[in-house]
Design an enzyme around this catalytic site. Structure first.
Site, PDB file in Angstrom:
ATOM      1  N   ILE A 119     -27.070  -9.393  77.468  1.00  0.00           N
ATOM      2  CA  ILE A 119     -26.718 -10.798  77.322  1.00  0.00           C
ATOM      3  C   ILE A 119     -26.410 -11.098  75.867  1.00  0.00           C
ATOM      4  O   ILE A 119     -27.213 -10.781  74.982  1.00  0.00           O
ATOM      5  CB  ILE A 119     -27.885 -11.708  77.772  1.00  0.00           C
ATOM      6  CG1 ILE A 119     -28.353 -11.322  79.179  1.00  0.00           C
ATOM      7  CG2 ILE A 119     -27.487 -13.172  77.715  1.00  0.00           C
ATOM      8  CD1 ILE A 119     -29.697 -11.910  79.557  1.00  0.00           C
ATOM      9  N   CYS A 120     -25.282 -11.700  75.631  1.00  0.00           N
ATOM     10  CA  CYS A 120     -24.927 -12.087  74.259  1.00  0.00           C
ATOM     11  C   CYS A 120     -25.419 -13.512  74.030  1.00  0.00           C
ATOM     12  O   CYS A 120     -24.753 -14.474  74.386  1.00  0.00           O
ATOM     13  CB  CYS A 120     -23.415 -11.997  74.065  1.00  0.00           C
ATOM     14  SG  CYS A 120     -22.881 -12.491  72.426  1.00  0.00           S
ATOM     15  N   LEU A 121     -26.617 -13.609  73.501  1.00  0.00           N
ATOM     16  CA  LEU A 121     -27.224 -14.927  73.272  1.00  0.00           C
ATOM     17  C   LEU A 121     -28.042 -14.843  71.995  1.00  0.00           C
ATOM     18  O   LEU A 121     -28.953 -14.022  71.889  1.00  0.00           O
ATOM     19  CB  LEU A 121     -28.112 -15.300  74.477  1.00  0.00           C
ATOM     20  CG  LEU A 121     -28.836 -16.637  74.431  1.00  0.00           C
ATOM     21  CD1 LEU A 121     -27.835 -17.788  74.392  1.00  0.00           C
ATOM     22  CD2 LEU A 121     -29.757 -16.806  75.632  1.00  0.00           C
ATOM     23  N   HIS A 141     -20.424 -14.072  78.776  1.00  0.00           N
ATOM     24  CA  HIS A 141     -21.339 -13.556  77.758  1.00  0.00           C
ATOM     25  C   HIS A 141     -22.332 -12.552  78.321  1.00  0.00           C
ATOM     26  O   HIS A 141     -23.294 -12.197  77.650  1.00  0.00           O
ATOM     27  CB  HIS A 141     -22.105 -14.693  77.089  1.00  0.00           C
ATOM     28  CG  HIS A 141     -21.231 -15.599  76.292  1.00  0.00           C
ATOM     29  ND1 HIS A 141     -21.669 -16.782  75.772  1.00  0.00           N
ATOM     30  CD2 HIS A 141     -19.934 -15.490  75.928  1.00  0.00           C
ATOM     31  CE1 HIS A 141     -20.670 -17.376  75.141  1.00  0.00           C
ATOM     32  NE2 HIS A 141     -19.610 -16.611  75.217  1.00  0.00           N
TER      33      HIS A 141
END
EC number: 2.3.2.23
Lengths: 363, 161
Positions: free
Chosen positions: B98-100, B91
């Site tokens: 950041i894929c969050l 991610h």
């Protein structure tokens, strides 16, 4: 024979608990006694003054009452981990004290008593991270409120600032065709339409009307806040902000209406410029004033009384005196903030009127 | 109004300043385990050192997070990226993005730098493979103009890692 008598006693005891607590007691088994008790502080009749609640599970073994029952918190609101532990430890130690006598009713009463003593919000405002209730009486105390659905508490002005920010971003979204921004706020969008928000802490949905009573007061809080906390420089930027423009346009419209009607304006709008509403609050609420909500606010004027009570009042016995103290303390906070500019403060309302009466001056 | 994009474009509001100072004090008293705040005089940009949790794929590895606060923090989420080199994670893109979800759509003003850090460490810790996201190259190419991750239209499809 002895056993039967004991069992009868136990059944009678459980019946007593049921009689005392009615629907707040959910019986799971009468022998050995096992039930859930919905605990509210004794002062909870006024829901705005309730800051905690809990569901207690009491489960006795066949050895009861020689052996104290197991006691657990099944659910609770308004209590952080530390306070949960404190409450539970207290009840458990009471149980050990009373054993081997029958204790269920006494135990429940102790629990209610303890919870009543804990009926105040605790800790910091999750939004600004400053204490909800200052520990020392010296520092300024800001009005706070709780969400009815989850009992999470916030400074009123903090949650209102957030709420208005959401609404503003929704508004700017609908004006803005930028697809990215629109996407980013899609959820917020939806929330607004349904007049539902999500608690910033637990995301539990709440109804926008939960905030209405605070919104009615938002004028006094948020404008006070911004004039207190923001520097003059900020005030200037506020005056040029879009919000301020909209506010002025609205006022101008009202003013024109007033002129057309030879000084008379509609009752609803009359409220908008009632001096009493604005005098205590210095500058018009910057990021907050404009547009639709401001109308709602004024319409919601009556609830303001109630919410004042809510914001100020806290727990049980102490609540009345707290309320009495509240006004003066707030007053104090205000003057503290302005210690260097008291004169400016007292004059502000006047400035405000001038500004409003001749919006063209500044535009 | 929502142009939160680029780093440190507008000065922090008074409210944001107060809140960040409070967070900083809180951090100094009680820093999240595995993180070190690198002291600077810039309140608006924090650089935080992350140490991979023991017993995970990133144990003993050190990375740096850059946290930029928008004018309207905490109403708006901060921009959080890994400085080069970003950890290899399904991610985390090679440009540090950041894929969050909590950094974007699911941001709430009740979150703090500390809670963000804990979420990121937990994301690292639960990873079972050290690899880049599948669309890494495409995404990074699209970001060449210096686009902020906050302008990305994220899909949060994987709640396992």
């Amino acid at each position: 024979m002895g056993n039967e008598e004991e069992e009868e006693e136990l059944v009678a005891e459980v019946e007593a608990v049921e009689a005392v607590y009615g629907t707040d007691c959910v019986l799971l088994s009468s022998f050995p006694p096992h039930f859930h008790l919905f605990l509210k502080p004794r002062t909870a009749d006024v829901s705005s003054q309730q800051f905690v609640e809990a569901v207690l599970e009491i489960r006795a073994t066949s050895q009861y009452p020689k052996e104290p029952p197991s006691i657990e918190l099944v659910d609770c609101k308004g209590l952080d981990e530390q306070r949960q532990k404190h409450l539970l430890n207290y009840i458990q130690s009471k149980a050990r004290e009373i054993s081997p006598c029958l204790m269920l009713v006494a135990l429940c009463e102790e629990a209610v008593e303890k919870l009543s003593a804990m009926n105040h919000p605790d800790g910091d405002c999750p939004l600004c991270l400053f204490p909800l209730v200052p520990e020392d009486q010296q520092s300024e105390s800001l009005p706070f409120m709780k969400l009815m659905s989850c009992f999470h508490c916030f400074h009123s002005e903090c949650i209102i600032r957030w709420w208005k920010w959401l609404q503003n971003s929704k508004e700017s979204d609908s004006a803005n065709t930028d697809s990215t921004a629109a996407h980013r706020n899609q959820d917020k969008h939806k929330k607004m339409e349904e007049s539902v928000g999500n608690c910033p802490v637990c995301r539990k949905p709440f109804l926008a009307k939960d905030l209405d009573h605070v919104l009615a007061l938002v004028g006094s809080y948020s404008s006070q806040l911004s004039s207190d906390n923001e520097e003059l420089k900020d005030e200037e930027t506020v005056l040029q902000s879009e919000d301020e423009m909209i506010r002025r346009q609205k006022f101008e419209a009202i003013l024109n209406l007033q002129k057309e009607n030879s000084g008379l304006i509609e009752p609803k709008k009359d409220i908008v410029i009632l001096p009493g509403m604005y005098l205590p609050q210095p500058v018009a609420m910057p990021s907050s004033t404009p547009t639709k909500e401001s109308d709602e606010q004024t319409q919601n004027e009556p609830p303001a009384v109630v919410s004042g009570k809510q914001a100020g009042g806290t727990s049980n016995g102490a609540s009345s005196s707290r309320q009495r103290n509240f006004g003066p303390r707030r007053q104090k906070a205000r003057s503290d903030n302005h210690s260097s500019s008291t004169v400016r403060n007292t004059r502000k309302p006047v400035q405000q009127w001038v500004r409003r009466d001749s919006p063209s001056n500044k535009q | 109004m929502t142009s939160s994009s680029g780093a440190a474009r507008k000065n922090l509001s008074k409210i944001a300043c107060n809140r960040l100072q409070k967070e900083l004090v809180e951090w100094q008293v009680n820093p999240p385990t595995g993180f070190k705040h690198k002291v600077t005089d810039n309140l608006q940009r924090w650089v935080v050192e992350v140490i991979g949790a023991p017993g995970t794929l990133y144990a003993n590895e050190t990375y740096q997070l850059q946290v930029d606060f928008p004018e309207n923090y905490p109403m708006e989420a901060p921009q959080v990226i890994f400085l080069h080199p970003a950890p290899l994670h399904p991610h985390i893109y090679s440009n540090g993005h950041i894929c969050l979800d909590i950094l974007y759509d699911s941001w709430s003003p009740a979150m703090t730098v500390s809670s963000i850090c804990i979420s990121i460490l937990s994301m690292l810790s639960s990873s079972t493979t050290k690899q880049r996201p599948e669309d890494n190259d495409r995404y990074v190419k699209n970001c060449r103009n210096g686009r902020s991750p906050k302008e990305t239209r994220w899909w949060f499809h994987d709640d396992k890692v």
